[in-house]
Design a protein around this motif. Structure first.
Motif, PDB file in Angstrom:
ATOM      1  N   MET A  73     -69.477 -19.486-113.557  1.00 13.93           N
ATOM      2  CA  MET A  73     -69.639 -20.218-112.307  1.00 13.93           C
ATOM      3  C   MET A  73     -69.227 -19.387-111.097  1.00 13.93           C
ATOM      4  O   MET A  73     -68.270 -18.630-111.151  1.00 13.93           O
ATOM      5  N   PHE A  74     -69.969 -19.578-110.011  1.00 10.87           N
ATOM      6  CA  PHE A  74     -69.588 -19.027-108.714  1.00 10.87           C
ATOM      7  C   PHE A  74     -68.743 -20.073-107.997  1.00 10.87           C
ATOM      8  O   PHE A  74     -69.255 -21.100-107.565  1.00 10.87           O
ATOM      9  N   GLU A  75     -67.440 -19.822-107.892  1.00  8.28           N
ATOM     10  CA  GLU A  75     -66.546 -20.752-107.213  1.00  8.28           C
ATOM     11  C   GLU A  75     -66.430 -20.371-105.740  1.00  8.28           C
ATOM     12  O   GLU A  75     -66.389 -19.192-105.385  1.00  8.28           O
ATOM     13  N   ALA A 129     -68.301 -25.241-106.192  1.00 11.53           N
ATOM     14  CA  ALA A 129     -69.010 -24.291-107.051  1.00 11.53           C
ATOM     15  C   ALA A 129     -70.497 -24.375-106.749  1.00 11.53           C
ATOM     16  O   ALA A 129     -71.036 -25.476-106.522  1.00 11.53           O
ATOM     17  N   LEU A 130     -71.160 -23.219-106.700  1.00  7.82           N
ATOM     18  CA  LEU A 130     -72.611 -23.219-106.632  1.00  7.82           C
ATOM     19  C   LEU A 130     -73.128 -23.790-107.950  1.00  7.82           C
ATOM     20  O   LEU A 130     -72.637 -23.446-109.018  1.00  7.82           O
ATOM     21  N   LYS A 131     -74.102 -24.661-107.864  1.00  5.44           N
ATOM     22  CA  LYS A 131     -74.515 -25.397-109.069  1.00  5.44           C
ATOM     23  C   LYS A 131     -75.028 -24.442-110.149  1.00  5.44           C
ATOM     24  O   LYS A 131     -75.926 -23.609-109.900  1.00  5.44           O
ATOM     25  N   PRO A 132     -74.474 -24.509-111.375  1.00  7.04           N
ATOM     26  CA  PRO A 132     -74.957 -23.678-112.482  1.00  7.04           C
ATOM     27  C   PRO A 132     -76.108 -24.321-113.242  1.00  7.04           C
ATOM     28  O   PRO A 132     -76.785 -23.670-114.033  1.00  7.04           O
ATOM     29  N   GLU A 133     -76.332 -25.618-113.022  1.00  4.84           N
ATOM     30  CA  GLU A 133     -77.437 -26.346-113.652  1.00  4.84           C
ATOM     31  C   GLU A 133     -77.675 -27.619-112.834  1.00  4.84           C
ATOM     32  O   GLU A 133     -76.896 -27.934-111.937  1.00  4.84           O
ATOM     33  N   THR A 150     -84.713 -26.756-108.320  1.00  9.09           N
ATOM     34  CA  THR A 150     -83.513 -26.369-107.594  1.00  9.09           C
ATOM     35  C   THR A 150     -83.081 -24.955-107.951  1.00  9.09           C
ATOM     36  O   THR A 150     -83.298 -24.511-109.082  1.00  9.09           O
ATOM     37  N   PRO A 151     -82.476 -24.224-107.009  1.00  8.69           N
ATOM     38  CA  PRO A 151     -81.847 -22.947-107.374  1.00  8.69           C
ATOM     39  C   PRO A 151     -80.552 -23.212-108.127  1.00  8.69           C
ATOM     40  O   PRO A 151     -79.838 -24.178-107.846  1.00  8.69           O
ATOM     41  N   CYS A 152     -80.239 -22.379-109.115  1.00  9.48           N
ATOM     42  CA  CYS A 152     -78.990 -22.464-109.870  1.00  9.48           C
ATOM     43  C   CYS A 152     -78.353 -21.079-109.903  1.00  9.48           C
ATOM     44  O   CYS A 152     -79.032 -20.066-109.717  1.00  9.48           O
ATOM     45  N   PHE A 153     -77.043 -21.036-110.178  1.00  7.17           N
ATOM     46  CA  PHE A 153     -76.302 -19.783-110.066  1.00  7.17           C
ATOM     47  C   PHE A 153     -75.356 -19.616-111.246  1.00  7.17           C
ATOM     48  O   PHE A 153     -74.553 -20.505-111.540  1.00  7.17           O
TER      49      PHE A 153
END
Length: 444
Positions: free
Chosen positions: A65-67, A78-82, A109-112
Motif C-alpha cells: 500500500m501507498f500510505e 492510503a491510495l486505493k489498492p483495489e 478506477t485507478p489502483c496503486f
C-alpha cells in the motif's frame, strides 16, 4: 534535467487512448446489460478501511500500500489498492443498502500497489469491477461470473480458463485452519518470516505466498474443499450446476484462495494460457458488517485493464477504432482562414469533427496534414470559393471530387459520409453475410 514518470506508471498517449475508451465503453455497456450502474469513489481512503477490509495479514496491506499522511494533522490515508473496499464504504455511508436489493454497482478506477514493476503488474493500474450486494443465492455467484465470461467472449479472447474454488465460511474454515496449522508446523523452519506470522493469524494466506520455497511446501497442504460445512458445500454445488446450465466451462482449483482476507465461499479467476490472471473475484459476505454496516451478503470481481490490453495485443485482437476527422477545411489567405474557422464552428455544433489550419501552412502542407489526420473529406477555400459560395469537396480515400454550395449542401454531404462510415464499421464487426441480412431485413 528532465522529470520522468514515476517507476511503475505509464502515460496513456493520444494514439493509445482510443482503444482504452473503446474497452471502457464495452465494459460499462456490458455491465449495464446485467443492471449494474457506475459508482465513483475517491482515489484515496482512510488507511483503516483497507486494514480492516482487505486484511492486515495480506501482502497488499503489509507490503504494497501507498500510505499518505496529511501535512497538518494525524490522519492517515492510503491510495486505493483495489476497488471493492471503497465501494462497500460508499454503500454503507450513503445508505444505498437501505434501498431495494440487490444493489448492483460497477466502476473503472485507478489502483496503486507498491510492488516490483513488470509486464501486467504496475504500481498504478486500472481496474474494472462489479459489486453485487444483498443476494446470498448461488444464482448471484453464477451471474457475476457470467458477466466476466460475457466480456471475454465479446472481446474474442482465446485460451482463457475459468478456475473455481470455495473457501467456505467462518464456521467451517476453523477446522480447515487447524488442519493447515498442523501441516505447516512440520515445515516451520523452512517457511519465510511472513508465513511464520501467517501461521498463527491466518494460515490460509500461506497458500498464496509468492516465495518459491513456501509455494513448494503448500503443494502438499490439505484441500479446503474437504472441509466445507454442509451449507457451503450445497452452495458450491448449486453454483457449479448453474454455471453448467449457462454453458460456462470451468475447472476446479482448490489452491485458489485469493490474496485478500474478505473472501468467503465462492472464489474464481479467469487465467490465460500464459498464466496471466485477467479477472478474479468471489464472495465477501462478511465485509459489509466488518466495515460497520448491517450483515449483507455480497460478491464481485475485479478486472485489470492493462492485463486485458496485453492479452488482446498478444492475440492480435483489435478494438473498434475511434472517431476520425470528418472534414478538413483548407484556406488561402486571412479572409479565407476566418471563413474556414467560422464554417468549422458551425459544423462542429452539428456534431461533426472538423479541422482547419491553425499553423499558417501552405495549402500543400495543409492537405498533407489532413491526410495524416485521416480526414474523410477535405476542401479548400480561397477568394473564388468565397465569392461564389461553392467549393470542391474531395474524398481523401478515393480522390473523387464534387463541387457543392458549401453554405447549403455541406452538412448533408457530411451526414451521408458519416452514415457510410458507420455502415462500413458495422459490416467489419458483423461480417459481410450478417450485414447483408440486416440490410435485407430493413428493406422488408
Amino acid at each position: 534535467m528532465p522529470i520522468n514518470a514515476p517507476r511503475g506508471t505509464q502515460d496513456i498517449l493520444p494514439s493509445e487512448s482510443q482503444k482504452w475508451q473503446s474497452l471502457e465503453r464495452l465494459l460499462l455497456e456490458t455491465a449495464a446489460l446485467y443492471g449494474f450502474s457506475e459508482i465513483r469513489t475517491p482515489t484515496f481512503e482512510q488507511l483503516e478501511l483497507f486494514q480492516r477490509g482487505v486484511g492486515g495479514t495480506t501482502d497488499v496491506v503489509q507490503k504494497e500500500m501507498f500510505e499518505v499522511k496529511a501535512q497538518k494533522g494525524e490522519d492517515l490515508f492510503a491510495l486505493k489498492p483495489e476497488g471493492t473496499a471503497g465501494a462497500v464504504r460508499a454503500a454503507i455511508e450513503k445508505g444505498l443498502l437501505n434501498d431495494a436489493l440487490p444493489l448492483k454497482a460497477c466502476y473503472i478506477t485507478p489502483c496503486f500497489r507498491h510492488e516490483r514493476p513488470q509486464a501486467g503488474r504496475l504500481r498504478e493500474f486500472h481496474q474494472f469491477g462489479c459489486e453485487l450486494f444483498g443476494a446470498a443465492s448461488p444464482a448471484a455467484d453464477a451471474e457475476v461470473i457470467a458477466i466476466g465470461r460475457h466480456i471475454l467472449t465479446l472481446l474474442e479472447l482465446k485460451g482463457v480458463e475459468l478456475r473455481l474454488n470455495s473457501i467456505g465460511c467462518k464456521t467451517c474454515r476453523q477446522d480447515y485452519y487447524k488442519a493447515l496449522r498442523s501441516y505447516f508446523e512440520q515445515y516451520r523452519d523452512k517457511l519465510c518470516p511472513t508465513c511464520l506470522e501467517r501461521l498463527e493469524k491466518n494460515p490460509m494466506r500461506i497458500l498464496d505466498c509468492k516465495v518459491p520455497e513456501c509455494g513448494e511446501i503448500a503443494k502438499g497442504a490439505p484441500v479446503v474443499l474437504d472441509y466445507l460445512c454442509g451449507e457451503c458445500a450445497d452452495h458450491f454445488s448449486e453454483t457449479k450446476e448453474r454455471l453448467s446450465q449457462l454453458g460456462i466451462p470451468f475447472v476446479l482449483d482448490p489452491k485458489i484462495v485469493r490474496g485478500l482476507d474478505y473472501y468467503t465461499k465462492t472464489v474464481f479467476e479467469f487465467v490465460s494460457e500464459g498464466g496471466l490472471t485477467v479477472c478474479a473475484g468471489g464472495r465477501y459476505d462478511g465485509l459489509v458488517e466488518e466495515l460497520g454496516g448491517k450483515p449483507t451478503p455480497a460478491l464481485g470481481f475485479g478486472m485489470g485493464l492493462e492485463r486485458m490490453l496485453i492479452l488482446m495485443e498478444e492475440q492480435g485482437i483489435r478494438l473498434p477504432g475511434g472517431r476520425t476527422c470528418d472534414l478538413y477545411i483548407g484556406s488561402m489567405g486571412p479572409e479565407a482562414s476566418r471563413a474556414a474557422g467560422k464554417l468549422a464552428e458551425r459544423l462542429r455544433a452539428e456534431g461533426f469533427w472538423v479541422e482547419c489550419d491553425l499553423m499558417g501552412r501552405s495549402v500543400k502542407a495543409q492537405m498533407k496534414y489532413a491526410n495524416k489526420l485521416g480526414a474523410r473529406l477535405s476542401m479548400v477555400l480561397g477568394e473564388n470559393e468565397l465569392a461564389s459560395g461553392r467549393a470542391s469537396v474531395k474524398d481523401m480515400a478515393t480522390g473523387e471530387q464534387k463541387e457543392i454550395a458549401f453554405t447549403e449542401e455541406l452538412s448533408n454531404l457530411l451526414y451521408d459520409a458519416m452514415l457510410a462510415r458507420e455502415a462500413d464499421e458495422l459490416a467489419e464487426q458483423l461480417g459481410p453475410d450478417a450485414f447483408q441480412r440486416i440490410l435485407g431485413m430493413g428493406r422488408q
